[in-house]
Structures are given as structure tokens and as C-alpha cells.
Design a protein around this motif. Structure first.
Motif, mmCIF file in Angstrom:
data_model
loop_
_atom_site.group_PDB
_atom_site.id
_atom_site.type_symbol
_atom_site.label_atom_id
_atom_site.label_comp_id
_atom_site.label_asym_id
_atom_site.label_seq_id
_atom_site.Cartn_x
_atom_site.Cartn_y
_atom_site.Cartn_z
ATOM 1 N N VAL A 25 15.871 -15.590 20.908
ATOM 2 C CA VAL A 25 15.925 -14.290 20.237
ATOM 3 C C VAL A 25 15.741 -13.157 21.228
ATOM 4 O O VAL A 25 16.425 -12.131 21.181
ATOM 5 C CB VAL A 25 14.860 -14.219 19.111
ATOM 6 N N GLY A 26 14.775 -13.338 22.164
ATOM 7 C CA GLY A 26 14.531 -12.307 23.169
ATOM 8 C C GLY A 26 15.760 -12.064 24.021
ATOM 9 O O GLY A 26 16.149 -10.918 24.281
ATOM 10 N N ALA A 27 16.379 -13.191 24.451
ATOM 11 C CA ALA A 27 17.567 -13.062 25.299
ATOM 12 C C ALA A 27 18.718 -12.405 24.535
ATOM 13 O O ALA A 27 19.391 -11.499 25.031
ATOM 14 C CB ALA A 27 17.984 -14.437 25.807
ATOM 15 N N VAL A 28 18.924 -12.900 23.308
ATOM 16 C CA VAL A 28 20.012 -12.339 22.492
ATOM 17 C C VAL A 28 19.759 -10.870 22.190
ATOM 18 O O VAL A 28 20.669 -10.041 22.254
ATOM 19 C CB VAL A 28 20.162 -13.153 21.182
ATOM 20 N N THR A 29 18.499 -10.545 21.869
ATOM 21 C CA THR A 29 18.164 -9.158 21.557
ATOM 22 C C THR A 29 18.417 -8.253 22.758
ATOM 23 O O THR A 29 18.941 -7.136 22.622
ATOM 24 C CB THR A 29 16.692 -9.056 21.124
ATOM 25 N N PHE A 30 18.024 -8.749 23.957
ATOM 26 C CA PHE A 30 18.251 -7.961 25.170
ATOM 27 C C PHE A 30 19.750 -7.729 25.389
ATOM 28 O O PHE A 30 20.198 -6.614 25.682
ATOM 29 C CB PHE A 30 17.640 -8.665 26.381
ATOM 30 N N ILE A 31 20.504 -8.826 25.228
ATOM 31 C CA ILE A 31 21.949 -8.708 25.427
ATOM 32 C C ILE A 31 22.558 -7.762 24.391
ATOM 33 O O ILE A 31 23.365 -6.883 24.717
ATOM 34 C CB ILE A 31 22.620 -10.100 25.346
ATOM 35 N N PHE A 286 9.183 -4.702 25.988
ATOM 36 C CA PHE A 286 8.608 -4.622 24.643
ATOM 37 C C PHE A 286 8.799 -5.928 23.881
ATOM 38 O O PHE A 286 7.899 -6.418 23.194
ATOM 39 C CB PHE A 286 9.262 -3.451 23.892
ATOM 40 N N ILE A 287 10.011 -6.509 24.023
ATOM 41 C CA ILE A 287 10.300 -7.789 23.366
ATOM 42 C C ILE A 287 9.353 -8.865 23.868
ATOM 43 O O ILE A 287 8.859 -9.704 23.097
ATOM 44 C CB ILE A 287 11.769 -8.190 23.612
ATOM 45 N N PHE A 288 9.074 -8.857 25.171
ATOM 46 C CA PHE A 288 8.187 -9.877 25.750
ATOM 47 C C PHE A 288 6.777 -9.761 25.157
ATOM 48 O O PHE A 288 6.168 -10.765 24.778
ATOM 49 C CB PHE A 288 8.148 -9.709 27.275
ATOM 50 N N ILE A 289 6.263 -8.527 25.065
ATOM 51 C CA ILE A 289 4.913 -8.334 24.509
ATOM 52 C C ILE A 289 4.875 -8.756 23.045
ATOM 53 O O ILE A 289 3.968 -9.471 22.601
ATOM 54 C CB ILE A 289 4.498 -6.847 24.657
ATOM 55 N N ILE A 290 5.889 -8.315 22.276
ATOM 56 C CA ILE A 290 5.938 -8.670 20.860
ATOM 57 C C ILE A 290 6.053 -10.175 20.681
ATOM 58 O O ILE A 290 5.406 -10.781 19.815
ATOM 59 C CB ILE A 290 7.128 -7.958 20.170
ATOM 60 N N SER A 291 6.864 -10.824 21.545
ATOM 61 C CA SER A 291 7.057 -12.270 21.427
ATOM 62 C C SER A 291 5.761 -13.018 21.683
ATOM 63 O O SER A 291 5.432 -13.983 20.975
ATOM 64 C CB SER A 291 8.134 -12.730 22.416
ATOM 65 N N CYS A 292 5.016 -12.581 22.699
ATOM 66 C CA CYS A 292 3.744 -13.255 23.005
ATOM 67 C C CYS A 292 2.766 -13.086 21.835
ATOM 68 O O CYS A 292 2.065 -14.041 21.452
ATOM 69 C CB CYS A 292 3.147 -12.680 24.292
ATOM 70 N N PHE A 294 3.501 -12.499 18.707
ATOM 71 C CA PHE A 294 3.991 -13.279 17.573
ATOM 72 C C PHE A 294 3.731 -14.769 17.786
ATOM 73 O O PHE A 294 3.387 -15.497 16.849
ATOM 74 C CB PHE A 294 5.490 -13.022 17.384
ATOM 75 N N LEU A 295 3.920 -15.224 19.026
ATOM 76 C CA LEU A 295 3.672 -16.634 19.335
ATOM 77 C C LEU A 295 2.217 -16.996 19.067
ATOM 78 O O LEU A 295 1.918 -18.040 18.465
ATOM 79 C CB LEU A 295 4.031 -16.910 20.803
ATOM 80 N N GLY A 296 1.300 -16.140 19.477
ATOM 81 C CA GLY A 296 -0.121 -16.410 19.232
ATOM 82 C C GLY A 296 -0.447 -16.464 17.747
ATOM 83 O O GLY A 296 -1.149 -17.367 17.278
ATOM 84 N N ILE A 297 0.081 -15.475 17.000
ATOM 85 C CA ILE A 297 -0.167 -15.445 15.550
ATOM 86 C C ILE A 297 0.431 -16.672 14.884
ATOM 87 O O ILE A 297 -0.173 -17.293 13.992
ATOM 88 C CB ILE A 297 0.426 -14.155 14.946
ATOM 89 N N THR A 298 1.628 -17.068 15.346
ATOM 90 C CA THR A 298 2.292 -18.222 14.751
ATOM 91 C C THR A 298 1.503 -19.507 15.003
ATOM 92 O O THR A 298 1.394 -20.373 14.126
ATOM 93 C CB THR A 298 3.710 -18.361 15.313
ATOM 94 N N ILE A 299 0.967 -19.627 16.211
ATOM 95 C CA ILE A 299 0.177 -20.821 16.529
ATOM 96 C C ILE A 299 -1.019 -20.926 15.589
ATOM 97 O O ILE A 299 -1.327 -21.996 15.041
ATOM 98 C CB ILE A 299 -0.281 -20.778 18.003
ATOM 99 N N LEU A 300 -1.705 -19.798 15.379
ATOM 100 C CA LEU A 300 -2.857 -19.803 14.468
ATOM 101 C C LEU A 300 -2.425 -20.139 13.044
ATOM 102 O O LEU A 300 -3.093 -20.903 12.337
ATOM 103 C CB LEU A 300 -3.542 -18.425 14.492
#
Length: 817
Positions: A25-31, A286-292, A294-300
């Protein structure tokens, strides 16, 4: 080794399942964001370029008007004619002070190109400009904007705008010239800077830079000579509007461009790609920060709530899937590529195909209103809902009809993501409606039976009476001829009456065709007159001769139903049945008050009576199927329901106004069509043509064969007549080339006219064949086409019918030399 716990496995699995999509998603969003930024920049640059081009065109148009006005000024024309150029200087100076400082010169030239009068800089007087393209154009009578050049006076870049000065007799005697500084173009370029690295520029029709924030480029850079500018140069010189990426002296850039059409110049707005993509790189962080995060919240969430979250969601999805699978309505999801992405079993059942066969195919868009698929997609892509009735044949050949709504589905961004079609099988309903309509026709025929019998008895009375008179007057040729003509007139009335009854009782609706309602209305009123009591007066006002697109049978049925209802309302006390047909232009305000009708030219049919009226409490139900206020046995309640359905199918509207004790008025609006009317019977040639040749005549009725032989013999033809088709076939088989045409009845024992025609074609394929019948329907026409029948004649046959038909088909087959 210690095994990993189930919870750890879930966490690891959850991290893996989330991490991979996040990266994608990050890569696609950047592109995508990069592409979006690039597209936005292209559009913005092109828009700015268009704005600048428009502004420059306005300024240059103003200059053209100024020099044209100078060239046509009477004082200037007279001064130039007399060679008194000093009289012009003050006028040019005053004009310069009024219109601004963007001029290097405002001058009048003599016919040899010499500056003779100057309103800005007197030092320019005496300069010769004969070689300038704008002066050469002026000599040819054109007002012209010249190619940008360096000034002979100041050495600065300038543009010459020139118009011819003509004497009173139209002879070229000089020119008015405005010398415009290119600086004013450069200033406009500077004011429209784009970002930190962006700027506008302009080239002329040669590809030379004529305006640029860096004045060192002006009239010194030829874009043809610069590496990397080939593509953008070609597009700008072709006067295109658009955008292009290019490399200029090592820098990757993006430029939008638009033409200054009146000069052949082109304006460009350029910007460095690095600056354009700055926001994309910011978005990537910004995508990288949001992804990290989101990843943490998702893990929990996976760790603590996996079971709690998944269970109700799964249950909801299962219920939804079961509902779609078991629904009676067809459900179809269509992608933006116009391909089917999903269908439920109900859709597969309705169309008679398997689900795998439907996936990936183009959706069914054949519809009863014959709206083209392109028009339907255009409606949907505009975000509008399309509603209609789709129809096609299953693989077994059985037709189906489906009432469908197709809705654009919008995503979170508001853009259309797919299309949802929900349909309902209405095949059975339409069959029932057709049966209901036919039953109502038969009810109306029953109502008119007495009147029809009355008309036929009147016609037979005329036939018997005039026949007896003709027999008794054989010695008086004039009287006999008069009586025989009256017999023909009565026979034509009988034929027309039969035709009206057959049209009205037709089992199958015809395809819509251009027709003139006034003709049908007059026929119906003749037919219904005899069935109404003498206490009911019929008044008709037919003033429209417009055409509509419809089925004659249905128009016939609408008028018949309304008139019989009106007659029923006045059966006790009599009254007036008023039928009016006129034209009306419907505007937007009227269309709003009458849903279902569109603005434009319409016919207006008004049927009113002075009967008992309709009670207010049943007014809202009169168009409902099977609703009737008549006593049992006197009506089915189908008449007005059928009328309403027919009017709606014609894209029309019907309304009713009624007062108890005073009467009722029905008003119908139907849109007209604009085509040329066909040739009417009255416009056909009057002289009956004769001919020659051998005709094979076949009919199982001996009297028809005898009459036919006599008619054909009277027209100059030789005839062999047969009452048995097998004998006729044997006679033709023996000498097929002796016959020039065949006239055969359709309905005969032993062999039908259709079968006879096929066998005759097997013997001789080019023989012209005419088929006769008292009743011709669509199935008969289709069979006749299979047998290559040339023409149809409807019985009873007249001398004129057979003469013109024979002449027509024999001429086509080159039988008449």
C-alpha cells in the motif's frame, strides 16, 4: 526445544499479514501520489499557459484594432494621399499618451516602407521597413502581426503590427504601424512565476524564443538547436494544447503549453520535476509513520481482539452472502471496464447461462426502448441511475424480459468504482399484460358488434340495390355505369371496415412505426358511430397532421376505449362526444407538472363527454387493472388500465378531469417525430397501366379465378387460371419460361401459396410471384420472405392494385422491354 505458543503464532501471523499489505500500500500510494502530482502539475501548467495565451491574444487583438482604426482614419488617409505627413504627428502622439508605454513606435509609412510620421520617437522617421513581413502583408491588403525581430532604431526585441492605408479609390498608399516592445510580454511572463523553479516562456512559429524571464534567451534561442526539446517543440509548433516532460541542459522539467492561434506562436509554462515531486517525498515519510503506527495498533488488536472481532464479521458476511445467493432478484456487479465481475444464481437462471460463462463478459444491455449501449454507459458514467427493460433470448430460443435498475457505486473518494444492476424477471407479467390487452380488445369488439353488423347491412343493401338497378338499366349505359361505380364504392367501404376490424383485433403488437393519428381517429369514429345511440352526437375537431412513433393497433385501441367509455357514460340521457386533435409545444414548466413527459412538440388528443362524470372517491383508481364502476357483466376494468399502459409506452402522458353530473375529459400528450411522410394513395398516378405477357393465376375459388382472368385480360395480359395448385404446378413445370409472372392465393387446400411459391422457385428462380390474401400477418410475411415472394396484395383485389403491382415487378425483372 520450547514450542511457540498459539498466541505468539497469531501475533507473528498477524504481523506478516499486515506488514506485507502495508509495504504494498505504501509503495502503491507513493507511486499513485507521484502520478497524481505529476498529472496535477501538467493540468495546472496547461491551464496557466492557456490563460496567458488568451491574455496575449486579447492584447494583440487590441493592437490590431488600434492600427486598423489608424489606417481607416479620414485625416490620416487624406494626409497620406496629399503627402502631408507632419499633420499626423500630433494625432499619433496623443494616441500614444492615451494607450500606454508598451510602444517603441507608433508610425505611418509611405508606400515605399519609409517611416514618414512618428508619435513616439522622432528619431525613427526615415527608417525604411520595406523588407519587414508585416509591411509586405500590408501591401497585399492584410492587417498583420509581424515576426518578432530586433528593432532597427533601438536594437531591442519588438513586434510590428501593421495595417494598410488605402486611398478613397482603394489604392495602397501607405501603412499604419504599431511597434510593440516584447518587454510587455516578458513582464507578463515574470508576473506568472510557478513555484520556485517554474516560469512561462513563448516561442514564435519558427521555434525561436520570443519571451522569457531571462532576456538573454529572447530571439537568441532556437528550440530546434537544443538537445532534449524535440518532442515539446514539435507539439508547440503544431499549435497543440497539452503538457510534456523534457530535459533542458541537464534538468528534467515538465511544461504545459497552449497556442496563440492568431499568430502561430505558443506559450509554455515549465517547472523542475524535482520541485514537483517534493510533496510526494513528504508523503512517503508520512506514509511510513502512519504505517508503523497502524502496524503497532494492528498487532495489539490481533493479540487481544482476534476472536471477538472476527466472529460477528464472519456471521454478517455469511448472512449477506446467503441473502444474495438466495434472492429472487438478479444481482450483477459490473466493473469500470464494462465487464461482469459478479452475478448471483437468480441472474444465471433468468438469462439461461451458467455463472462462469457470465463472469468477464459484457453485460446484457439490449432493451425494449432500443437505447444504444453507448448512451446507457454515458448516463451511468455521469453518475446517474439508468432504468429500463432488458430483453434477449435464452440458449433454447425462449425470450425473457427483465426490469432492471443500474446504479453507479461510489467509493470513499466519491468516484465511481463499479456499477450495481438489480433486475426482476417480468416475462410472465408482460405475457399476462398482453393477454389482458387482447381480452380488452375482444370486449370492445363485442361492444361494437351491433354497429359493425349495422354497417355491413347498409353496405350489402347498397350492393343489392345498385346491382338490381344496373341489371334493370342495361340498355342505358350511363345509368348502368353510375350504378356499377356505386357498387365499387360500397365494396371499398366493406374492405375498409374489415381492415379496421382486423387491425383492432390483431393478436400481436406491431413494431413502432411513423403514423398519422388523425387518420386512425377518423377511422375509429366511423366505426364507433353505428354502435352509439342516436341521442349521442359526435363532434370532431382534427387539426393536427403531425406524425408520431407508435403501433397503429395500440393507437386504435386507445381511441376506441376512451370513446366507448364516453358512450357508456351518456347511454341514458344522451349528450355530446367531443374528440379533438391538435398540436402543442410543451415547455419545461409544463413538463415538470406532468411527470414522464419531456419538453418539445407533441400532439394533444382530447376526448370529452357530457355524461355522468366520475365520483371523486374513485378518481385515483380508474387506471388500476380490473377496477370498474360498471355493474357485473358490463365491464372487465381493463380499458383505462390498457390505455394508460399504451400511452406510457409511447413516452406520453394522460390526465383526466371530471365533474359529477357534467362530464369527463381525458387529455393525452404524445411526442411527434420529424420525418417526411410517405406517398399517399391520393398522390399515386391515376392512369392504370396496361401490359403484356403470360400470367399464371391460382386460387381455390373459381369465381376469383374468373374475375381475375377477366381483369388481367382487360389489362392486356394472357392468363392461365387454375383452382388447384397441383395442376398449376404441373402446368408451370412443363413450360416454365412461357410464364412472365405468377399470382397465387395464400390459403388453399392441398398446398398453400407459400409452399407453391417455394416449388415454383425450385423450377425457375427468377419468376416474379405475387401473393394474395384477405388477412396478412407478420408470420405470413416472414414465410413469404423465405420463399422470395416479390409482392403482397390484400384481398379484395381491385383492377388498380393488380395493374400497378404487375407493372412494378415485371419492370424490375426486365420482362417489359
Amino acid at each position: 526445544m520450547k514450542s511457540i505458543s498459539l498466541r505468539s503464532k497469531m501475533v507473528i501471523g498477524g504481523i506478516s499479514m499486515v506488514l506485507v499489505p502495508l509495504v504494498i500500500v505504501g509503495a502503491v500510494t507513493f507511486i499513485k501520489s507521484s502520478q497524481t502530482l505529476e498529472e496535477i502539475s501538467k493540468a495546472r501548467s496547461a491551464q496557466i499557459a492557456q490563460g496567458l495565451a488568451g491574455m496575449i491574444q486579447i492584447n494583440l487583438s487590441r493592437e490590431l484594432k488600434i492600427v486598423s482604426a489608424l489606417a481607416e482614419d479620414r485625416q490620416i488617409v487624406e494626409s497620406v494621399s496629399r503627402g502631408k505627413y507632419s499633420l499626423i504627428d500630433r494625432k499619433l502622439r496623443d494616441l500614444f499618451l492615451k494607450i500606454g508605454t508598451e510602444y517603441e513606435g507608433l508610425a505611418v509609412l509611405d508606400k515605399d516602407g519609409n517611416v514618414r510620421s512618428e508619435g513616439v520617437d522622432k528619431k525613427r522617421i526615415g527608417i525604411n521597413l520595406i523588407e519587414r513581413d508585416y509591411f509586405q502583408a500590408a501591401k497585399k491588403g492584410k492587417t498583420y502581426i509581424g515576426t518578432p525581430v530586433f528593432s532597427k532604431a533601438s536594437g531591442q526585441p519588438i513586434i510590428g503590427v501593421c495595417a494598410p492605408v488605402r486611398s478613397n479609390n482603394g489604392k495602397f498608399i501607405g501603412a499604419a504601424l504599431a511597434v510593440v516592445k516584447i518587454d510587455f510580454l516578458i513582464n507578463q511572463m515574470t508576473y506568472n512565476k510557478v513555484g520556485k523553479t517554474g516560469y512561462p516562456f513563448m516561442i514564435d512559429a519558427r521555434g525561436i524564443v520570443i519571451a522569457h524571464p531571462d532576456k538573454e534567451y529572447v530571439l537568441k534561442i532556437d528550440m530546434h538547436d537544443e538537445e532534449g526539446l524535440e518532442a515539446i517543440t514539435k507539439k508547440m509548433l503544431r499549435q497543440e494544447t497539452g503538457s510534456e516532460e523534457y530535459i533542458f541542459r541537464g534538468k528534467k522539467k515538465l511544461a504545459g503549453f497552449a497556442p496563440v492561434e492568431m499568430t502561430g506562436w505558443s506559450v509554455g509554462v515549465t517547472q523542475d520535476m524535482d520541485e514537483i515531486m517534493t510533496l510526494a517525498y513528504v508523503n512517503l515519510n508520512f506514509i511510513f509513520i502512519i504505517s508503523c503506527t497502524f502496524l503497532g495498533i494492528t498487532i495489539l488488536a490481533v493479540f487481544f481482539f482476534s476472536r471477538t472481532i472476527s466472529s460477528p464479521i464472519q456471521k454478517t458476511l455469511t448472512t449477506l452472502n446467503q441473502a444474495i445467493e438466495q434472492a429472487m432478484e438478479a444481482i450483477v456487479i459490473i466493473g469500470l471496464d464494462h465487464k461482469v465481475q459478479f452475478v448471483n444464481p437468480a441472474m444465471a437462471t433468468i438469462v439461461g447461462q451458467s455463472i462462469p460463462a457470465l463472469i468477464g463478459s459484457e453485460p446484457l444491455l439490449n432493451n425494449t426502448k432500443q437505447v444504444e449501449a453507448e448512451e446507457i454507459w454515458k448516463t451511468l458514467e455521469q453518475g446517474k441511475i439508468w432504468t429500463g427493460c432488458l430483453t434477449d433470448n435464452k440458449q433454447d430460443g425462449v425470450s425473457f424480459f427483465m426490469d432492471v435498475n443500474i446504479t453507479p457505486v461510489r467509493g470513499e473518494t466519491g468516484k465511481i468504482s463499479c456499477f450495481l444492476a438489480i433486475g426482476r424477471d417480468i416475462t410472465r407479467e408482460l405475457k399476462m399484460e398482453t393477454q389482458m390487452r387482447q381480452g380488452q380488445k375482444l370486449e370492445s369488439i363485442g361492444t361494437l358488434a351491433g354497429g359493425i353488423a349495422h354497417d355491413f347491412n347498409n353496405i350489402l343493401s347498397a350492393v343489392f340495390g345498385y346491382t338490381e338497378l344496373a341489371i334493370s338499366s342495361l340498355g342505358d349505359r350511363a345509368k348502368s355505369l353510375h350504378y356499377l361505380k356505386e357498387i365499387i364504392t360500397a365494396a371499398e367501404r366493406a374492405r375498409d371496415l374489415v381492415s379496421q376490424i382486423m387491425t383492432f383485433s390483431r393478436q400481436k403488437d406491431q413494431e413502432k412505426q411513423p403514423l398519422m393519428p388523425q387518420i386512425i381517429i377518423k377511422e375509429v369514429l366511423k366505426l364507433i358511430r353505428a354502435s352509439l345511440p342516436a341521442t349521442i352526437e359526435i363532434q370532431q375537431t382534427i387539426v393536427s397532421d403531425e406524425l408520431v412513433l407508435g403501433d397503429p393497433t395500440q393507437i386504435h385501441q386507445v381511441i376506441m376505449n376512451l370513446c366507448t367509455n364516453a358512450g357508456y357514460a351518456m347511454r341514458d340521457n344522451g349528450g355530446v362526444l367531443n374528440v379533438r386533435l391538435d398540436d402543442i409545444d410543451i415547455d419545461d414548466d409544463f413538463a415538470v407538472l406532468h411527470p414522464g413527459i419531456k419538453p418539445g412538440r407533441h400532439i394533444r388528443l382530447t376526448v370529452s363527454d357530457s355524461g355522468c362524470g366520475i365520483p371523486p372517491e374513485v378518481m385515483d383508481r380508474i387506471f388500476d387493472p380490473f377496477f370498474t364502476s360498471k355493474p357485473p357483466g358490463e365491464g372487465t376494468g381493463l380499458g383505462l388500465s390498457v390505455v394508460h399502459g399504451i400511452v406510457k409506452s409511447l413516452d406520453g402522458s394522460i390526465s383526466v378531469y371530471s365533474e359529477e353530473g357534467k362530464g369527463t375529459t381525458f387529455t393525452i400528450f404524445i411526442p411527434v417525430i420529424r420525418i417526411k411522410t410517405p406517398l399517399t394513395t391520393e398522390q399515386m398516378p391515376k392512369d392504370i397501366p396496361v401490359g403484356k405477357g403470360m400470367i399464371l393465376l391460382v386460387d381455390d375459388e373459381e369465381v376469383i379465378v374468373d374475375v381475375g382472368k377477366a381483369l388481367l385480360d382487360n389489362l392486356g395480359y394472357k392468363v392461365q387460371g387454375f383452382t388447384q395448385p397441383l395442376l398449376a404446378l404441373n402446368a408451370f413445370r412443363q413450360v416454365p419460361n412461357d410464364f412472365d409472372a405468377v399470382i397465387t392465393d395464400y390459403t388453399m387446400p392441398q398446398m398453400t401459396g407459400y409452399e407453391l411459391a417455394k416449388k415454383l422457385r425450385e423450377i425457375r428462380s427468377d419468376i416474379p410471384i405475387i401473393l394474395c390474401s384477405g388477412y396478412i400477418d407478420q408470420a405470413m410475411e416472414e414465410k413469404a420472405q423465405e420463399a422470395n415472394v416479390n409482392e403482397f396484395i390484400r384481398k379484395p383485389i381491385t383492377r388498380q392494385d393488380i395493374a400497378f403491382t404487375l407493372r412494378r415487378i415485371l419492370a424490375k425483372s426486365n420482362a417489359i422491354q
